[in-house]
Design a protein around this motif. Sequence first.
Motif, PDB file in Angstrom:
ATOM      1  N   PRO A  47       0.814  -1.225   0.000  1.00  0.00           N
ATOM      2  CA  PRO A  47       0.000   0.000   0.000  1.00  0.00           C
ATOM      3  C   PRO A  47       0.841   1.266   0.000  1.00  0.00           C
ATOM      4  O   PRO A  47       0.366   2.341  -0.378  1.00  0.00           O
ATOM      5  N   ASP A  48       2.111   1.186   0.430  1.00  0.00           N
ATOM      6  CA  ASP A  48       2.962   2.371   0.476  1.00  0.00           C
ATOM      7  C   ASP A  48       3.752   2.579  -0.815  1.00  0.00           C
ATOM      8  O   ASP A  48       4.478   3.565  -0.944  1.00  0.00           O
ATOM      9  N   PHE A  49       3.616   1.637  -1.749  1.00  0.00           N
ATOM     10  CA  PHE A  49       4.388   1.757  -2.995  1.00  0.00           C
ATOM     11  C   PHE A  49       3.797   2.848  -3.880  1.00  0.00           C
ATOM     12  O   PHE A  49       2.591   2.915  -4.078  1.00  0.00           O
ATOM     13  N   GLU A  50       4.641   3.716  -4.376  1.00  0.00           N
ATOM     14  CA  GLU A  50       4.225   4.799  -5.265  1.00  0.00           C
ATOM     15  C   GLU A  50       4.349   4.332  -6.710  1.00  0.00           C
ATOM     16  O   GLU A  50       5.449   4.254  -7.263  1.00  0.00           O
ATOM     17  N   ALA A  51       3.198   3.976  -7.316  1.00  0.00           N
ATOM     18  CA  ALA A  51       3.201   3.502  -8.703  1.00  0.00           C
ATOM     19  C   ALA A  51       3.076   4.648  -9.691  1.00  0.00           C
ATOM     20  O   ALA A  51       3.445   4.521 -10.858  1.00  0.00           O
ATOM     21  N   GLY A  52       2.523   5.774  -9.208  1.00  0.00           N
ATOM     22  CA  GLY A  52       2.360   6.915 -10.097  1.00  0.00           C
ATOM     23  C   GLY A  52       1.152   6.779 -10.999  1.00  0.00           C
ATOM     24  O   GLY A  52       0.403   5.802 -10.941  1.00  0.00           O
ATOM     25  N   THR A  53       0.984   7.792 -11.842  1.00  0.00           N
ATOM     26  CA  THR A  53      -0.129   7.783 -12.781  1.00  0.00           C
ATOM     27  C   THR A  53       0.222   8.647 -13.990  1.00  0.00           C
ATOM     28  O   THR A  53       1.348   9.143 -14.096  1.00  0.00           O
ATOM     29  N   MET A  54      -0.746   8.821 -14.902  1.00  0.00           N
ATOM     30  CA  MET A  54      -0.472   9.520 -16.153  1.00  0.00           C
ATOM     31  C   MET A  54      -1.650  10.433 -16.514  1.00  0.00           C
ATOM     32  O   MET A  54      -2.781  10.204 -16.089  1.00  0.00           O
ATOM     33  N   MET A  55      -1.356  11.470 -17.299  1.00  0.00           N
ATOM     34  CA  MET A  55      -2.411  12.344 -17.819  1.00  0.00           C
ATOM     35  C   MET A  55      -2.064  12.733 -19.252  1.00  0.00           C
ATOM     36  O   MET A  55      -0.891  12.877 -19.607  1.00  0.00           O
ATOM     37  N   ALA A  56      -3.092  12.890 -20.058  1.00  0.00           N
ATOM     38  CA  ALA A  56      -2.899  13.347 -21.440  1.00  0.00           C
ATOM     39  C   ALA A  56      -3.041  14.860 -21.474  1.00  0.00           C
ATOM     40  O   ALA A  56      -3.959  15.420 -20.860  1.00  0.00           O
ATOM     41  N   VAL A  57      -2.130  15.506 -22.181  1.00  0.00           N
ATOM     42  CA  VAL A  57      -2.150  16.960 -22.329  1.00  0.00           C
ATOM     43  C   VAL A  57      -2.321  17.266 -23.809  1.00  0.00           C
ATOM     44  O   VAL A  57      -1.528  16.807 -24.642  1.00  0.00           O
ATOM     45  N   MET A  58      -3.382  18.036 -24.147  1.00  0.00           N
ATOM     46  CA  MET A  58      -3.678  18.350 -25.544  1.00  0.00           C
ATOM     47  C   MET A  58      -3.628  19.855 -25.779  1.00  0.00           C
ATOM     48  O   MET A  58      -4.088  20.638 -24.946  1.00  0.00           O
ATOM     49  N   GLY A  59      -3.098  20.218 -26.910  1.00  0.00           N
ATOM     50  CA  GLY A  59      -2.992  21.633 -27.288  1.00  0.00           C
ATOM     51  C   GLY A  59      -1.703  21.867 -28.038  1.00  0.00           C
ATOM     52  O   GLY A  59      -1.239  21.004 -28.800  1.00  0.00           O
ATOM     53  N   LYS A  60      -1.088  23.038 -27.836  1.00  0.00           N
ATOM     54  CA  LYS A  60       0.223  23.335 -28.438  1.00  0.00           C
ATOM     55  C   LYS A  60       1.288  22.707 -27.556  1.00  0.00           C
ATOM     56  O   LYS A  60       1.837  23.347 -26.644  1.00  0.00           O
ATOM     57  N   VAL A  61       1.558  21.433 -27.840  1.00  0.00           N
ATOM     58  CA  VAL A  61       2.357  20.629 -26.908  1.00  0.00           C
ATOM     59  C   VAL A  61       3.865  20.829 -27.050  1.00  0.00           C
ATOM     60  O   VAL A  61       4.630  20.236 -26.284  1.00  0.00           O
ATOM     61  N   ASP A  62       4.305  21.649 -27.998  1.00  0.00           N
ATOM     62  CA  ASP A  62       5.753  21.863 -28.163  1.00  0.00           C
ATOM     63  C   ASP A  62       6.383  22.455 -26.910  1.00  0.00           C
ATOM     64  O   ASP A  62       7.591  22.276 -26.660  1.00  0.00           O
ATOM     65  N   SER A  63       5.574  23.139 -26.110  1.00  0.00           N
ATOM     66  CA  SER A  63       6.125  23.813 -24.928  1.00  0.00           C
ATOM     67  C   SER A  63       5.994  22.990 -23.652  1.00  0.00           C
ATOM     68  O   SER A  63       6.403  23.444 -22.587  1.00  0.00           O
ATOM     69  N   VAL A  64       5.420  21.797 -23.721  1.00  0.00           N
ATOM     70  CA  VAL A  64       5.147  21.023 -22.510  1.00  0.00           C
ATOM     71  C   VAL A  64       6.427  20.669 -21.753  1.00  0.00           C
ATOM     72  O   VAL A  64       6.507  20.819 -20.530  1.00  0.00           O
ATOM     73  N   GLU A  65       7.426  20.203 -22.463  1.00  0.00           N
ATOM     74  CA  GLU A  65       8.677  19.821 -21.773  1.00  0.00           C
ATOM     75  C   GLU A  65       9.279  20.998 -21.036  1.00  0.00           C
ATOM     76  O   GLU A  65       9.780  20.861 -19.914  1.00  0.00           O
ATOM     77  N   GLU A  66       9.217  22.163 -21.655  1.00  0.00           N
ATOM     78  CA  GLU A  66       9.756  23.369 -20.999  1.00  0.00           C
ATOM     79  C   GLU A  66       8.948  23.711 -19.758  1.00  0.00           C
ATOM     80  O   GLU A  66       9.519  24.036 -18.704  1.00  0.00           O
ATOM     81  N   LEU A  67       7.621  23.613 -19.834  1.00  0.00           N
ATOM     82  CA  LEU A  67       6.766  23.912 -18.692  1.00  0.00           C
ATOM     83  C   LEU A  67       6.958  22.902 -17.555  1.00  0.00           C
ATOM     84  O   LEU A  67       6.725  23.223 -16.385  1.00  0.00           O
ATOM     85  N   LEU A  68       7.375  21.704 -17.894  1.00  0.00           N
ATOM     86  CA  LEU A  68       7.585  20.678 -16.870  1.00  0.00           C
ATOM     87  C   LEU A  68       8.845  20.911 -16.027  1.00  0.00           C
ATOM     88  O   LEU A  68       9.093  20.168 -15.068  1.00  0.00           O
ATOM     89  N   GLU A  69       9.624  21.931 -16.369  1.00  0.00           N
ATOM     90  CA  GLU A  69      10.815  22.228 -15.566  1.00  0.00           C
ATOM     91  C   GLU A  69      10.442  22.567 -14.128  1.00  0.00           C
ATOM     92  O   GLU A  69      11.238  22.402 -13.198  1.00  0.00           O
ATOM     93  N   ASP A  70       9.205  23.052 -13.934  1.00  0.00           N
ATOM     94  CA  ASP A  70       8.725  23.345 -12.575  1.00  0.00           C
ATOM     95  C   ASP A  70       8.269  22.096 -11.837  1.00  0.00           C
ATOM     96  O   ASP A  70       7.920  22.160 -10.663  1.00  0.00           O
ATOM     97  N   PHE A  71       8.259  20.944 -12.556  1.00  0.00           N
ATOM     98  CA  PHE A  71       7.837  19.654 -11.975  1.00  0.00           C
ATOM     99  C   PHE A  71       8.910  18.611 -12.288  1.00  0.00           C
ATOM    100  O   PHE A  71       8.735  17.757 -13.153  1.00  0.00           O
ATOM    101  N   PRO A  72      10.058  18.688 -11.604  1.00  0.00           N
ATOM    102  CA  PRO A  72      11.204  17.830 -11.964  1.00  0.00           C
ATOM    103  C   PRO A  72      10.939  16.327 -11.844  1.00  0.00           C
ATOM    104  O   PRO A  72      11.645  15.530 -12.460  1.00  0.00           O
ATOM    105  N   SER A  73       9.918  15.919 -11.065  1.00  0.00           N
ATOM    106  CA  SER A  73       9.638  14.481 -10.923  1.00  0.00           C
ATOM    107  C   SER A  73       8.725  13.956 -12.027  1.00  0.00           C
ATOM    108  O   SER A  73       8.425  12.772 -12.064  1.00  0.00           O
ATOM    109  N   LEU A  74       8.275  14.855 -12.921  1.00  0.00           N
ATOM    110  CA  LEU A  74       7.407  14.449 -14.015  1.00  0.00           C
ATOM    111  C   LEU A  74       8.183  14.428 -15.321  1.00  0.00           C
ATOM    112  O   LEU A  74       9.179  15.138 -15.473  1.00  0.00           O
ATOM    113  N   LYS A  75       7.704  13.630 -16.268  1.00  0.00           N
ATOM    114  CA  LYS A  75       8.327  13.591 -17.586  1.00  0.00           C
ATOM    115  C   LYS A  75       7.271  13.320 -18.649  1.00  0.00           C
ATOM    116  O   LYS A  75       6.179  12.816 -18.349  1.00  0.00           O
ATOM    117  N   VAL A  76       7.595  13.666 -19.901  1.00  0.00           N
ATOM    118  CA  VAL A  76       6.734  13.296 -21.021  1.00  0.00           C
ATOM    119  C   VAL A  76       7.025  11.833 -21.338  1.00  0.00           C
ATOM    120  O   VAL A  76       8.121  11.490 -21.796  1.00  0.00           O
TER     121      VAL A  76
END
Length: 983
Positions: free
Chosen positions: A717-746
Amino acid sequence: MSLKISSKSNRLANSPIAVVGLSALFPDAKNLQNYWNNILSGNDFLQEVPTNRWNLDDYYDPDPSKPDKIYCKKGGFVPEIDFNPMDFGLPPNILEVTDSSQLLTLVLAKTAMLDAGIRDEKSPVLSQTGIILGVCGGQKLMGSLTSRLQEPIWRSVLSSAGLDQETSEELVKRFKSAYVRWEENSFPGLLGNVIAGRVANRLNLGGTNCVVDAACGSSLAAMKMAISELREERCDVMLTGGVDTDNSPFMYMCFSKTPAFTNRDQVQPFDRNSEGIMIGEGLGLVVLKRLEDAERDGDRIYAKIIGIGSSSDGRFKSIYAPREEGQVLAIQRAQVDANVEHNSGIGLIEAHGTGTKAGDITEFSGLRTAYASQQRNQIALGTVKAQIGHTKAAAGVAGFIKVALSLHHKILPPLSQLENPHPDLRLNETPFYFSKKSRPWIKGSQPRRAGVSAFGFGGSNFHFILEEHQIDSTPYRLNRAPQPVLLSAKDPLKLQEYCKKLLNKLTSTPQEGQRELLSQNNIAPSQDQARLGFVSESPDESLQALHEALSNWDREPDKLEWNLKSGIFYRQSGLDHVGKVAALFCGQGSQYLQMGRELFLEFPEIQFDLQEIDQLFVKDGRDPLSKLWFAISNFEENEEETQNIQIQKTENAQPAIGALSGGMFRLLQSRGLVVDFTSGHSFGELSALWAAGVINDIDYHRLAVARGKAMAAPDNPDFEAGTMMAVMGKVDSVEELLEDFPSLKVANFNSNKQVVVAGPKDQIEKAFDFFKSKRFSVVSLPVSAAFHTSLVRHAQKPFSAAIHSLKFNKAKVPVFSNQTAKVYPKEPRKIKELLQAHILESVRFKQQIENLYEAGARIFIEFGPKNVLTKLTENILQGKEFYAVALNPNSKEDSSRQFREAYVRLQVLGLPLSTLDTHQRDYQSFVTTPSKANVRLHGGNYVSETTKSEFHRFIGNGCEIQSLKRASAREPNDSEGERQNYT
């Protein structure tokens, strides 16, 4: 009761009996094909008493206690069929004095023999062919003939009422005109045993000829005797089964005063609300041979009979009350005879299942005892009586034919009428389950086997066990399926002319037009020919499609190609496809409950991958995957939500997608598909490697199971499996915006407008709100982990070990990688290395498709559920010339229909695919010779127009009664309830 064990050498399992011919006439089913279609529909075919039988108002009263009245309005009634007495050498003038059961059985017998391949009326085998039929009760003709014998009573009553002799004679004459006359042919025409004798006489059978009466177990009793004739080698072929056309007022009265009828509008065996039965008419005939003879003669074998058990209830409280011990004894004897232990291979039981509370609970209790098991959801339980009523003497054979066809088609039919199982069944403590939908019968480690029961008044019990026979390459499927239609001509104008010709033919002679239409499927057009394709299930559907196509040509006469939303496809010529076909394999997230169900029901070859994966699950101590995929109803609230949770689990979803994708690819490959590239998305990359020949079938199944199991979150129950979300739009900037969320990745670069972000759940929740505030469309994904991130690192070691243990080969066609978006290396060792890292690296699907296009791919075919990859490809390649075709685009629509539409679209594009549906079989019934002597027969006895008009003439003419000495007598127990003595 003790169970005497027969010697193993004498058991039927060691010398099975083959079912080589079938015929059926049941409610709303003129032939075997109709009957099987009706069974699979799940609908019931019960109706109010038809006016061509008798007048319901003369006999009906809703009060069950009303004297001489029936309280049931409905039942099962066979449809009318054409009958020419000259086809069987019968003089037309005997039809009125011959019970309909004799005449209809002649047609059914001829049809069953034709189905068994016995067509020559002078064949030597006929001298060694016998007939034993189940027949019970008096025949309907007896009532009419007996009524004529009431003349002395009529005269006495009329005389005592003071009528003069002339008037009395006139009235007696009128009474008699309503009944069939006594004459030379009346006696044989009313006898039950002559049902079999008439067939033997007219079909020139030289073997045993008799009927058996074991009440509602009659047809299985007859089959048991027929099998003895074969085993003792007294006959080489036996025609057997059951016949019951007696839904007369007399029969309704019998069951009304028992009482056994339900007051509801449908029969619901095993249901909490079950109240009783409805009765039905029916005829079912079976041709049997010794298995070795059938195999030697190359016969079509529907199934094998491997075990028979029978018993009597012995001394019990009532002659017609069901007794559990007696039923158990019959079943156990059949199990011993079949060498079946621990329910080995038993996947279906066709119960007697009348619908009476006492009968159903007693029978279920007996089944629970005889088929005891710790396993749950192992044996489907059904009864055809819910659909056609209780066909009495034909009840056993109605269920037997259903079971034989289930084994033949590898389908578990539904029991749709069941709403809430009776709590006294204690269903969850047994191996049995009820299915609301038809389910594919996925083979386990043992052959598919089934049981069928029939129990009769008087305590006679019968149970048969049947086993599947290996399907050969000949067409076998009796249930109708929509068929791809591919029409072609030299040029568009010629094609339009041909469509108009077919349109006229379909209008004037629908069935002939449909046959011509479908015959074109075997003619592959040359690449320069114009072609039109669609899918059709009926002449009406073909008419509509041709009308729509011609209208579209009128609107756009010069257009080179078009695709209509209704599933009609046109091209002026075929596409040059060589070097341009890419197979795309979907990944996790596309799965859904019941995916591909209809496809699995109609194409046996598609079951192979799921069958093998099921066995891997069982070896691992798990329930077969098919039970989760084609989920079984537990009749509880929110059950679909619970079932969805199971199929969404990674350990189940990935192998399920692999089995469906593999089955689809296998099916198209067998029909001539050649692909030039393969590629997948996430899990789909494993399928792509298999399709390219890098791994074999067995290893593909092992890796699909191993990958799903490895990627499932640890049970912590304590294991962190994580999850996922789809992001739609002008996605060219997503990786740059994720700099504020270092534990997340595309994790997935899916298309020009979509990426998938993965990571810890709390960070995904924060990023979800953040991206929404930046005007992106964001959707949470129903996944069990953050795939293609370090959060699934726990999976890499076991999955790598599984990869390392297997042999990889060089790819036969280029396979494009998710990680590099380029072609996999040629060396098997390097393929393994790249695949081992796959689950941690991002999926670069967008670049992958672009590189496929650059390599020459123009036709993209998506294998697996839904159309996720098709939509992504359309977005990635928008503005370019390409074709993307999903084989199962919509989870809410029929998967077989969708597959067929995709198939015909690929044919229209120019892919040289052969006939898709090689399994469809047209059942050959005996064809009545057109003649002026033809009459229409149904379950009621035939009455000529002359006889009808004579009676109506008498009724229409007045007859003045001269005098009455006193008022008419009244029966005791009339509406006032008075008791009177009469002298």
